[in-house]
Scaffold this active site. Structure first.
Site, PDB file in Angstrom:
ATOM      1  N   THR A   1       1.226  10.259   3.545  1.00  0.00           N
ATOM      2  CA  THR A   1       0.701  11.086   2.795  1.00  0.00           C
ATOM      3  C   THR A   1      -0.619  11.587   3.432  1.00  0.00           C
ATOM      4  O   THR A   1      -1.122  12.785   2.982  1.00  0.00           O
ATOM      5  CB  THR A   1       0.275  10.644   1.267  1.00  0.00           C
TER       6      THR A   1
ATOM      7  N   GLU B   1      -0.051  -3.338   4.508  1.00  0.00           N
ATOM      8  CA  GLU B   1      -1.116  -2.470   4.677  1.00  0.00           C
ATOM      9  C   GLU B   1      -1.288  -1.839   5.860  1.00  0.00           C
ATOM     10  O   GLU B   1      -1.078  -2.485   6.956  1.00  0.00           O
ATOM     11  CB  GLU B   1      -2.543  -3.220   4.531  1.00  0.00           C
ATOM     12  N   ASP B   2      -1.443  -0.676   6.058  1.00  0.00           N
ATOM     13  CA  ASP B   2      -1.863   0.090   7.313  1.00  0.00           C
ATOM     14  C   ASP B   2      -3.384   0.493   7.572  1.00  0.00           C
ATOM     15  O   ASP B   2      -3.631   1.043   8.856  1.00  0.00           O
ATOM     16  CB  ASP B   2      -1.159   1.544   7.246  1.00  0.00           C
TER      17      ASP B   2
ATOM     18  N   LYS C   1      -8.484   7.246   5.919  1.00  0.00           N
ATOM     19  CA  LYS C   1      -7.095   6.396   5.449  1.00  0.00           C
ATOM     20  C   LYS C   1      -7.601   5.276   4.496  1.00  0.00           C
ATOM     21  O   LYS C   1      -8.270   4.423   5.218  1.00  0.00           O
ATOM     22  CB  LYS C   1      -6.402   5.986   6.564  1.00  0.00           C
TER      23      LYS C   1
ATOM     24  N   ASP D   1       0.719  -1.140  -0.117  1.00  0.00           N
ATOM     25  CA  ASP D   1      -0.108   0.075  -0.133  1.00  0.00           C
ATOM     26  C   ASP D   1       0.965   1.275  -0.032  1.00  0.00           C
ATOM     27  O   ASP D   1       2.202   1.155   0.244  1.00  0.00           O
ATOM     28  CB  ASP D   1      -0.828   0.050   1.284  1.00  0.00           C
ATOM     29  N   LEU D   2       0.393   2.511  -0.405  1.00  0.00           N
ATOM     30  CA  LEU D   2       1.187   3.592  -0.807  1.00  0.00           C
ATOM     31  C   LEU D   2       1.245   4.484   1.034  1.00  0.00           C
ATOM     32  O   LEU D   2       1.957   4.303   1.860  1.00  0.00           O
ATOM     33  CB  LEU D   2       0.983   4.361  -1.634  1.00  0.00           C
ATOM     34  N   ASP D   3      -0.097   5.207   1.078  1.00  0.00           N
ATOM     35  CA  ASP D   3      -0.062   5.824   2.280  1.00  0.00           C
ATOM     36  C   ASP D   3      -0.292   5.192   3.622  1.00  0.00           C
ATOM     37  O   ASP D   3      -0.939   4.195   3.593  1.00  0.00           O
ATOM     38  CB  ASP D   3      -1.541   6.884   1.889  1.00  0.00           C
TER      39      ASP D   3
ATOM     40  N   SER E   1      -2.541   0.570  -4.433  1.00  0.00           N
ATOM     41  CA  SER E   1      -3.207   1.819  -3.528  1.00  0.00           C
ATOM     42  C   SER E   1      -4.484   2.475  -3.964  1.00  0.00           C
ATOM     43  O   SER E   1      -4.699   2.218  -5.324  1.00  0.00           O
ATOM     44  CB  SER E   1      -1.800   3.006  -3.689  1.00  0.00           C
ATOM     45  N   ALA E   2      -5.088   3.089  -3.147  1.00  0.00           N
ATOM     46  CA  ALA E   2      -6.434   3.821  -3.621  1.00  0.00           C
ATOM     47  C   ALA E   2      -6.353   4.898  -4.262  1.00  0.00           C
ATOM     48  O   ALA E   2      -6.909   5.533  -4.971  1.00  0.00           O
ATOM     49  CB  ALA E   2      -7.279   4.056  -2.347  1.00  0.00           C
TER      50      ALA E   2
ATOM     51  N   LYS F   1     -11.342  -0.951  -1.638  1.00  0.00           N
ATOM     52  CA  LYS F   1     -10.955  -1.622  -0.289  1.00  0.00           C
ATOM     53  C   LYS F   1     -12.420  -1.539   0.533  1.00  0.00           C
ATOM     54  O   LYS F   1     -12.510  -0.289   0.662  1.00  0.00           O
ATOM     55  CB  LYS F   1      -9.682  -1.270   0.201  1.00  0.00           C
TER      56      LYS F   1
END
Ligand code: B16
Ligand code: MG
Length: 219
Positions: A17, A169-170, A45, A9-11, A114-115, A145
């Site tokens: 971010t 994932e966070d 998030k 995942d990114l953020d 990522s979303a 997601k």
């Protein structure tokens, strides 16, 4: 030979971010005449831009025409792009490059899941784009997601069996999406919140190469 595919995942996993998303959403909220708190930002998030705006308008008890809704989505993104304009490698979360390098050196396929529709330029800004064999982001998915779509497409693009996917994932919805895809979910963050994850670490500094080797040896 079958291979394990590693999906990030990114953020909240690679970079934070969320703080910039927060500033942009708060600016819009203030312009619409209400406040938007840090705690409320937690709800955003891993959630798509469109869904975030729906939640924001709900918080402010604001109704929008289609035209206003579309305009505010654009306004928020213009502000967000301004906030992230000067992002650089100093914003990468601890030990992310170590893990990416370790996997890359062992020829493991790596994808982003990522979303965000801004994922690619962010990876470019922080200098991590070259690690990724596939990028699946908000531009490629139709279902957000906890739907597993983003991770299933990532596995397909990496050429790995979904059951051989590992997801970092966070967000709770992201862990649920990984589990729904039949992948191994690794929570990055508070294990009280991410209790549905198969494994959990506060951040990548806690993740040693022995753990990564264990995942690589799964198939
Ligand atoms: P954008 P992730 C998510 O990133 C963010 O956590 C979420 O707050 C944001 O609304 C979403 O991306 C969409 O981002 O407006 O840039 O398309 O955690 O899925 O990497
Ligand atoms: Mg996230």
């Amino acid at each position: 030979m079958r291979k394990v595919g590693f999906i990030f995942d990114l953020d909240g996993v690679i970079v934070d971010t969320a703080k910039y998303h927060y500033l942009a959403w708060r600016k819009l909220a203030n312009e619409l005449g209400f406040d938007f708190t840090h705690d409320q930002n937690e709800l955003f998030k891993g959630v798509s831009r469109k869904r975030c705006l729906e939640i924001l308008l709900n918080i402010g008890d604001v109704t929008a025409t289609h035209e206003q809704f579309d305009r505010w989505m654009i306004d928020k993104n213009v502000d967000y792009l301004e906030y992230i304009e000067n992002m650089d490698a100093s914003e990468i979360l601890p030990d992310v490059p170590r893990v990416l390098k370790y996997l890359k050196e062992r020829d493991m396929p790596i994808a982003l899941g990522s979303a965000s529709k801004n994922a690619r330029p962010i990876l470019e800004k922080v200098g991590l784009l070259h690690y990724f064999d596939a990028i699946v982001d908000g531009n490629n998915v139709t279902k957000a997601k906890p739907d597993p779509e983003v991770f299933l497409i990532a596995a397909k693009n990496l050429g790995v069996n979904p059951l051989d996917g590992v997801v970092f994932e966070d967000a709770v919805a992201g862990i649920q999406a990984a589990n729904a895809a039949g992948m191994i979910s690794v929570g990055i963050g508070d294990n009280q919140i991410l209790f549905e994850a198969a494994h959990n670490f506060n951040d990548f500094t806690e993740m040693d190469s022995g753990f990564l080797d264990g995942l690589r040896a799964l198939t």
